[in-house]
Structures are given as structure tokens and as C-alpha cells.
Design a protein around this motif. Structure first.
Motif, PDB file in Angstrom:
ATOM      1  N   SER A 172       0.835  -1.199   0.000  1.00 25.55           N
ATOM      2  CA  SER A 172       0.000   0.000   0.000  1.00 25.55           C
ATOM      3  C   SER A 172       0.871   1.250   0.000  1.00 25.55           C
ATOM      4  O   SER A 172       2.015   1.235   0.453  1.00 25.55           O
ATOM      5  CB  SER A 172      -0.951   0.004   1.206  1.00 25.55           C
ATOM      6  N   LYS A 173       0.303   2.325  -0.519  1.00 17.46           N
ATOM      7  CA  LYS A 173       0.987   3.615  -0.551  1.00 17.46           C
ATOM      8  C   LYS A 173       0.282   4.553   0.413  1.00 17.46           C
ATOM      9  O   LYS A 173      -0.925   4.752   0.316  1.00 17.46           O
ATOM     10  CB  LYS A 173       0.979   4.194  -1.964  1.00 17.46           C
ATOM     11  N   VAL A 174       1.067   5.117   1.341  1.00 19.16           N
ATOM     12  CA  VAL A 174       0.517   5.980   2.384  1.00 19.16           C
ATOM     13  C   VAL A 174       1.193   7.343   2.315  1.00 19.16           C
ATOM     14  O   VAL A 174       2.417   7.433   2.201  1.00 19.16           O
ATOM     15  CB  VAL A 174       0.729   5.349   3.787  1.00 19.16           C
ATOM     16  N   ALA A 233       4.102  -0.697   4.159  1.00 20.00           N
ATOM     17  CA  ALA A 233       3.616   0.361   3.259  1.00 20.00           C
ATOM     18  C   ALA A 233       4.780   1.191   2.724  1.00 20.00           C
ATOM     19  O   ALA A 233       5.807   1.359   3.386  1.00 20.00           O
ATOM     20  CB  ALA A 233       2.633   1.267   3.986  1.00 20.00           C
ATOM     21  N   ASP A 266      -3.241   4.974  -1.142  1.00 20.25           N
ATOM     22  CA  ASP A 266      -4.291   4.110  -0.594  1.00 20.25           C
ATOM     23  C   ASP A 266      -4.829   4.667   0.716  1.00 20.25           C
ATOM     24  O   ASP A 266      -5.978   4.431   1.073  1.00 20.25           O
ATOM     25  CB  ASP A 266      -3.733   2.698  -0.357  1.00 20.25           C
ATOM     26  N   LYS A 269     -11.732   7.281   0.783  1.00 20.40           N
ATOM     27  CA  LYS A 269     -10.297   7.148   1.060  1.00 20.40           C
ATOM     28  C   LYS A 269     -10.073   6.841   2.541  1.00 20.40           C
ATOM     29  O   LYS A 269     -10.732   7.394   3.411  1.00 20.40           O
ATOM     30  CB  LYS A 269      -9.591   8.459   0.688  1.00 20.40           C
ATOM     31  N   LYS A 270      -9.122   5.931   2.832  1.00 25.40           N
ATOM     32  CA  LYS A 270      -8.744   5.661   4.215  1.00 25.40           C
ATOM     33  C   LYS A 270      -7.938   6.848   4.734  1.00 25.40           C
ATOM     34  O   LYS A 270      -6.968   7.264   4.113  1.00 25.40           O
ATOM     35  CB  LYS A 270      -7.903   4.385   4.319  1.00 25.40           C
ATOM     36  N   ALA A 292      -2.049   1.523   7.001  1.00 23.32           N
ATOM     37  CA  ALA A 292      -1.373   0.696   6.006  1.00 23.32           C
ATOM     38  C   ALA A 292      -2.185  -0.564   5.717  1.00 23.32           C
ATOM     39  O   ALA A 292      -2.123  -1.116   4.648  1.00 23.32           O
ATOM     40  CB  ALA A 292       0.013   0.299   6.499  1.00 23.32           C
TER      41      ALA A 292
END
Length: 140
Positions: free
Chosen positions: A2-4, A31, A50, A83-84, A140
Motif C-alpha cells: 500500500s501507498k501511504v 507500506a 491508498d 479514502k482511508k 497501512a
């Protein structure tokens, strides 16, 4: 993976310490983490991640920093639906109402808050930094 994104404003370094702990937690979960100041993050940036952690201290009468952070957040709100998101920040007075208001505002934008916002009164202690790491892990 994932991209944070960790997007934060810090005047005294307290919120920066929290941002670094959030990033460490997300990295611990595998992440890919990018850190930004408010001038570097736009509504167009939202789709590249993400999850996004936003960090800002309470200012004035328990509001977000108004010179840089609030304008950026206002600009990205329309892109947060689905979106988270995680929120964090420090404060020096009051009871944390600014965080409760910010959470309500973010939820109304359609964002998916991964946990309650993390706050620290003044400099974050070990407990607050651990909460920030857990926030990063949840994101993440």
C-alpha cells in the motif's frame, strides 16, 4: 504494497514527531510512505495513495492552522470520499475539541477514518507516539 501519505504541519516539532511515528508504523506494515508539508499536497495527489494521514496542531480557539494547513485541507476535502484517512496532532490548551470537529468534518467528506484521531497535549509522550505508530499500522 500500500501507498501511504503523511501530510502534516508543525510549528514547534511536536506534530512532526507524531508524523514520524505514524510513518514508522505504516512502514512496519510494509507500506510505501511519502511525507509532505501542506504546500506539497494537492487534491490531485489524493488518488496516488491508498491511505492518507493528516497531522495538524490546534491553533487559536482550537482550529486547524489557518495559513497553510487549513487551505490545503479545504482543497483536498472533495477528493477524500472513500479514502482511508487518519488524523493526528498536538495541542496546548482546551480539551481536544478541534480533533473531534476535524473527525466529524472528515467523516462528512466521506472519508473512512481508520481510528479515532490521536492527540498529544504539548510534546507527545511515549504513549502518544505508540498510538501514532498504531495509527500508521491501521492506515497501512
Amino acid at each position: 504494497m500500500s501507498k501511504v501519505a503523511v501530510v502534516y504541519w508543525s510549528g514547534t516539532g511536536n506534530t512532526q514527531m507524531m508524523a514520524e511515528a505514524v510513518a514508522a508504523g505504516a512502514k512496519a506494515q510494509g507500506a510505501e510512505v511519502s511525507m509532505f508539508g501542506p504546500a506539497e499536497f494537492t487534491a490531485d495527489s489524493v488518488s496516488a495513495f491508498d491511505g492518507i494521514a493528516f497531522g495538524c496542531p490546534a491553533m487559536g480557539s482550537e482550529v486547524l492552522e489557518e495559513g497553510e494547513f487549513e487551505p490545503m485541507f479545504l482543497a483536498v476535502e472533495g477528493a477524500l470520499s472513500g479514502k482511508k484517512v487518519a488524523l493526528f496532532g498536538s495541542y496546548g490548551w482546551g480539551d481536544g475539541q478541534w480533533m473531534r470537529d476535524w473527525q466529524d468534518r472528515t467523516a462528512a467528506d466521506g472519508a473512512l477514518l481508520v481510528a479515532d484521531g490521536v492527540t498529544a497535549n504539548a510534546a507527545p509522550d511515549a504513549g502518544a507516539l505508540a498510538e501514532c505508530e498504531n495509527l500508521g499500522k491501521a492506515l497501512a
